[in-house]
Write a protein that holds these residues in place. Structure first.
Motif, PDB file in Angstrom:
ATOM      1  N   ALA A 165       0.816  -1.215   0.000  1.00  0.00           N
ATOM      2  CA  ALA A 165       0.000   0.000   0.000  1.00  0.00           C
ATOM      3  C   ALA A 165       0.849   1.263   0.000  1.00  0.00           C
ATOM      4  O   ALA A 165       0.408   2.318  -0.488  1.00  0.00           O
ATOM      5  CB  ALA A 165      -0.926  -0.011   1.216  1.00  0.00           C
ATOM      6  N   LEU A 166       2.064   1.160   0.534  1.00  0.00           N
ATOM      7  CA  LEU A 166       2.964   2.318   0.543  1.00  0.00           C
ATOM      8  C   LEU A 166       3.715   2.486  -0.776  1.00  0.00           C
ATOM      9  O   LEU A 166       4.536   3.395  -0.903  1.00  0.00           O
ATOM     10  CB  LEU A 166       3.974   2.181   1.689  1.00  0.00           C
ATOM     11  CG  LEU A 166       3.385   2.288   3.102  1.00  0.00           C
ATOM     12  CD1 LEU A 166       4.437   1.971   4.150  1.00  0.00           C
ATOM     13  CD2 LEU A 166       2.815   3.681   3.328  1.00  0.00           C
ATOM     14  N   GLY A 167       3.464   1.590  -1.733  1.00  0.00           N
ATOM     15  CA  GLY A 167       4.077   1.718  -3.052  1.00  0.00           C
ATOM     16  C   GLY A 167       5.275   0.832  -3.285  1.00  0.00           C
ATOM     17  O   GLY A 167       5.919   0.944  -4.335  1.00  0.00           O
ATOM     18  N   ALA A 168       5.595  -0.041  -2.357  1.00  0.00           N
ATOM     19  CA  ALA A 168       6.734  -0.937  -2.534  1.00  0.00           C
ATOM     20  C   ALA A 168       6.385  -2.032  -3.544  1.00  0.00           C
ATOM     21  O   ALA A 168       5.230  -2.430  -3.676  1.00  0.00           O
ATOM     22  CB  ALA A 168       7.128  -1.567  -1.205  1.00  0.00           C
ATOM     23  N   THR A 169       7.389  -2.500  -4.262  1.00  0.00           N
ATOM     24  CA  THR A 169       7.191  -3.622  -5.167  1.00  0.00           C
ATOM     25  C   THR A 169       7.150  -4.921  -4.367  1.00  0.00           C
ATOM     26  O   THR A 169       7.444  -4.940  -3.168  1.00  0.00           O
ATOM     27  CB  THR A 169       8.314  -3.684  -6.210  1.00  0.00           C
ATOM     28  OG1 THR A 169       9.561  -3.931  -5.520  1.00  0.00           O
ATOM     29  CG2 THR A 169       8.424  -2.386  -6.988  1.00  0.00           C
ATOM     30  N   LYS A 170       6.794  -5.995  -5.047  1.00  0.00           N
ATOM     31  CA  LYS A 170       6.735  -7.295  -4.367  1.00  0.00           C
ATOM     32  C   LYS A 170       8.100  -7.703  -3.851  1.00  0.00           C
ATOM     33  O   LYS A 170       8.230  -8.207  -2.731  1.00  0.00           O
ATOM     34  CB  LYS A 170       6.177  -8.356  -5.321  1.00  0.00           C
ATOM     35  CG  LYS A 170       5.915  -9.703  -4.645  1.00  0.00           C
ATOM     36  CD  LYS A 170       5.256 -10.667  -5.591  1.00  0.00           C
ATOM     37  CE  LYS A 170       4.946 -12.001  -4.904  1.00  0.00           C
ATOM     38  NZ  LYS A 170       3.965 -11.862  -3.815  1.00  0.00           N
TER      39      LYS A 170
END
Length: 282
Positions: A165-170
């Motif tokens: 949700a904070l924009g991090a990738t997998k």
């Protein structure tokens, strides 16, 4: 009344296990600790004269262990991450898990024969440290893969969702959130694997040999690498040294002390890390 009886039985079973372990450890230490000395731990071994040491074997035990972990940990963590985070439920996943479980059930002496055929004979590395390390890797992989997978699965899904949700990738989520929280469990698996590998004999007899190099320490991976456990078997099975019983008792005590120290060295930092992560959750 039934509850109290069941509780008493559980306590009795636990105390019985602790008692058996205490008797075993105390007996081995009682027989072997008087043999331990600086000359015994660091000296050269002898085939025919009294007073030989186990310096080269002591070094080889840790050298082979470190090399085998360097080979197996990246593969095991990669496989565990794939099974827990990417694979899902598919035929390929079932085949990987079945292969891992099948590899865990193979007797160590069969792995030793396999390593001798592949590494010693076909690849031509001979009875060497590198051959023993690569074969020992096959013993380490099943436990490390399953422990890594289960440790990753215990990380709450909400952690992943918050990171995404904070924009991090997998991959950033796995590297910075999942693996750090799964690290205590992975460290436990590495500790158990290392303790088992330190006492392994069948694999290393067929791949690392029963001789040692002249100088101590010797970092040549192509040199023969007899370990403490193999040396204990050798002096009791075919050794001609007069004090072979004292040497075997000393090696037994040294192995137990080494494995206990090794476990504490990994367990205590793992518990501190787990407490730190648990405190951070609140």
């Amino acid at each position: 009344m039934i509850n109290h009886l069941a509780t008493a039985l559980m306590w009795g079973a636990g105390l019985l296990i602790m008692g058996i372990l205490a008797v075993f450890l105390l007996y081995i230490l009682y027989q072997g600790v008087p043999v331990l000395s600086w000359n015994f731990i660091t000296g050269r071994s002898s085939d025919i004269t009294v007073g030989g040491g186990v310096g080269a074997q002591f070094f080889n035990s840790f050298y082979i262990l470190v090399l085998s972990l360097l080979f197996s940990i990246p593969v095991a963590i990669g496989a565990g991450v794939y099974l827990a985070e990417y694979a899902g439920n598919s035929r390929l996943t079932d085949i990987i898990r079945l292969s891992t479980e099948s590899l865990a059930t193979v007797p160590s002496i069969v792995l030793g024969l396999f390593g001798m055929i592949i590494f010693v004979n076909m690849l031509g590395v001979g009875f060497s440290i590198i051959g023993g390390s690569l074969t020992l890797m096959l013993l380490n992989l099943p436990v490390l893969v399953r422990v890594t997978e289960e440790s990753i699965r215990t990380v709450p899904v909400s952690y992943r969702e918050a990171s995404l949700a904070l924009g991090a990738t997998k991959w950033q989520t796995i590297w910075r959130v999942v693996l750090p929280n799964a690290l205590p469990g992975i460290i436990t698996g590495i500790t158990l694997t290392a303790g088992r590998a330190l006492g392994e004999t069948a694999i290393l007899i067929f791949t690392a040999g029963t001789t040692v190099a002249r100088q101590i320490p010797n970092f040549d991976v192509t040199a023969a690498g007899e370990t403490l456990a193999v040396h204990m078997w050798y002096v009791m099975a075919v050794g001609l040294v007069p004090d072979r019983m004292e040497i075997a008792n000393g090696i037994g005590a040294l192995l137990i002390i080494t494995i206990l120290a090794f476990n504490l060295m990994f367990t205590i930092p793992g518990q501190l890390l787990q407490k730190k992560l648990s405190a951070g959750k609140h």
